[in-house]
Write a protein that holds these residues in place. Structure first.
Motif, PDB file in Angstrom:
ATOM      1  N   TYR A 105       0.856  -1.193   0.000  1.00 52.09           N
ATOM      2  CA  TYR A 105       0.000   0.000   0.000  1.00 52.09           C
ATOM      3  C   TYR A 105       0.886   1.234   0.000  1.00 52.09           C
ATOM      4  O   TYR A 105       2.096   1.147   0.235  1.00 52.09           O
ATOM      5  N   LYS A 106       0.264   2.375  -0.217  1.00 52.96           N
ATOM      6  CA  LYS A 106       1.019   3.631  -0.199  1.00 52.96           C
ATOM      7  C   LYS A 106       0.193   4.744   0.407  1.00 52.96           C
ATOM      8  O   LYS A 106      -1.036   4.760   0.302  1.00 52.96           O
ATOM      9  N   ALA A 107       0.907   5.647   1.040  1.00 58.81           N
ATOM     10  CA  ALA A 107       0.304   6.912   1.448  1.00 58.81           C
ATOM     11  C   ALA A 107       0.920   7.962   0.536  1.00 58.81           C
ATOM     12  O   ALA A 107       2.108   7.904   0.212  1.00 58.81           O
ATOM     13  N   GLY A 108       0.117   8.898   0.095  1.00 63.14           N
ATOM     14  CA  GLY A 108       0.623   9.937  -0.802  1.00 63.14           C
ATOM     15  C   GLY A 108       0.276  11.310  -0.271  1.00 63.14           C
ATOM     16  O   GLY A 108      -0.622  11.457   0.577  1.00 63.14           O
ATOM     17  N   LEU A 109       0.996  12.305  -0.760  1.00 63.50           N
ATOM     18  CA  LEU A 109       0.762  13.695  -0.348  1.00 63.50           C
ATOM     19  C   LEU A 109       0.881  13.820   1.165  1.00 63.50           C
ATOM     20  O   LEU A 109       0.045  14.446   1.811  1.00 63.50           O
ATOM     21  N   THR A 110       1.911  13.209   1.724  1.00 63.34           N
ATOM     22  CA  THR A 110       2.088  13.212   3.180  1.00 63.34           C
ATOM     23  C   THR A 110       3.104  14.252   3.645  1.00 63.34           C
ATOM     24  O   THR A 110       3.336  14.376   4.842  1.00 63.34           O
TER      25      THR A 110
HETATM   26  O1  0L1 Z   1       2.650   9.280  -3.835  1.00 62.39           O
HETATM   27  C1  0L1 Z   1       2.265  10.446  -3.919  1.00 62.39           C
HETATM   28  O2  0L1 Z   1       2.549  11.335  -3.097  1.00 62.39           O
HETATM   29  C2  0L1 Z   1       1.412  10.817  -5.095  1.00 62.39           C
HETATM   30  C3  0L1 Z   1       0.043  11.108  -4.663  1.00 62.39           C
HETATM   31  C4  0L1 Z   1      -0.767  11.583  -5.824  1.00 62.39           C
HETATM   32  C5  0L1 Z   1      -0.443  12.940  -6.262  1.00 62.39           C
HETATM   33  C6  0L1 Z   1       0.614  13.012  -7.303  1.00 62.39           C
HETATM   34  O3  0L1 Z   1       0.439  12.443  -8.389  1.00 62.39           O
HETATM   35  O4  0L1 Z   1       1.610  13.690  -7.057  1.00 62.39           O
END
Ligand code: 0L1
Ligand code: MG
Length: 261
Positions: free
Chosen positions: A60-65
């Protein structure tokens, strides 16, 4: 709530864009009333399509953290997605640019869980207790939206721009280690292009993993033992093109790299 047929249609569109490496306009342009549950329902339907073709869920991943990422994308809260075996590149391996639209790379701390982690109520301590070790990780993001222009709901539906990832082979135990002050250096073609430390991710990268576990818990899911979890880009994302070699050094955990071909 969106109709099931609309959710399936949107998932199909995003799936086909990823398979054919072509972009689309953000889906909230046509569906301005889409809510958070709809956005994650489209993401679920996308995952369902990929798994029906034989893909395996590996993490899994968290994004925009991080504030750097939030500022870069003009948004104000984290988002969560999943990682499939097809997203994984071997350490030092090749990543084909022809399969992607407009890839960027992010330096990340990747958690590998030794025990299942289940919300609600997860906190940094629970995450560290369940973590076997962390690894240097590079995430390759590739929004299916034109010019990386989206809002939070559209990007959630698009599995938070997940495209590829690579992790290093030198595990770093979390016990006795302060991940807040653990530094990263991202190099492109041998030159350092971005620097930071774990605290850039919500003050502590384990906070992002706890938020992810709590998010999944609210939906009846958990982070299984053995999962790899990308805790979020520590710096702004860096654009890459064919011919680029990208390497991430994570203090105490060696490095990981990939080549864009
Ligand atoms: O993994 C991320 O931080 C990307 C989240 C989605 C936003 C983007 O494409 O930068
Ligand atoms: Mg990321």
């Amino acid at each position: 709530m969106m109709r099931d047929s609309t959710i399936a249609e949107l998932a199909q569109r995003l799936d086909e864009c990823a398979l054919q490496a072509r972009d689309t306009t953000k889906i909230t342009d046509e569906h301005p009333d889409m809510d958070w549950a709809d956005a994650y329902a489209v993401q679920d339907a996308l995952r369902g399509r990929q798994m029906a073709r034989g893909a395996r869920l590996v993490g899994y991943k968290a994004g925009l953290t991080s504030f750097a990422k939030m500022r870069q994308m003009g948004v104000d809260s984290p988002v969560f997605g999943y990682l499939l075996d097809a997203h994984a590149v071997s350490d030092g391996g090749d990543c084909k640019v022809s399969e992607l639209i407009h890839p960027k790379v992010e330096p990340e701390i990747a958690f590998v869980l030794g025990r299942e982690l289940k919300g609600p109520g997860c906190h940094i301590g629970a995450v560290l207790a369940a973590t076997d070790f962390v690894l240097a990780g590079i995430e390759v993001i590739d929004s299916r939206y034109r010019d990386f222009k989206f809002d939070l709901k559209s990007v959630i539906a698009d599995n938070t721009s997940a495209a590829r990832f690579v992790v290093g082979g030198q595990p770093l135990a979390v016990y006795g280690r302060d991940l807040r002050t653990t530094g990263v250096v991202l190099e492109k073609n041998g030159r350092p292009v971005a620097f930071g430390a774990g605290a850039a991710v919500l003050g502590h990268p384990a906070t992002a993993v706890a938020m992810l576990a709590n998010h999944l818990g609210a939906r009846g899911e958990s982070l299984p033992a053995g999962s790899v979890v990308l805790s979020g880009g520590i710096t702004e994302a860096v654009a890459v093109a064919a011919g680029d070699h990208v390497c991430l050094k994570l203090q105490g955990a060696g490095s990981t790299s990939l080549c864009f071909v």
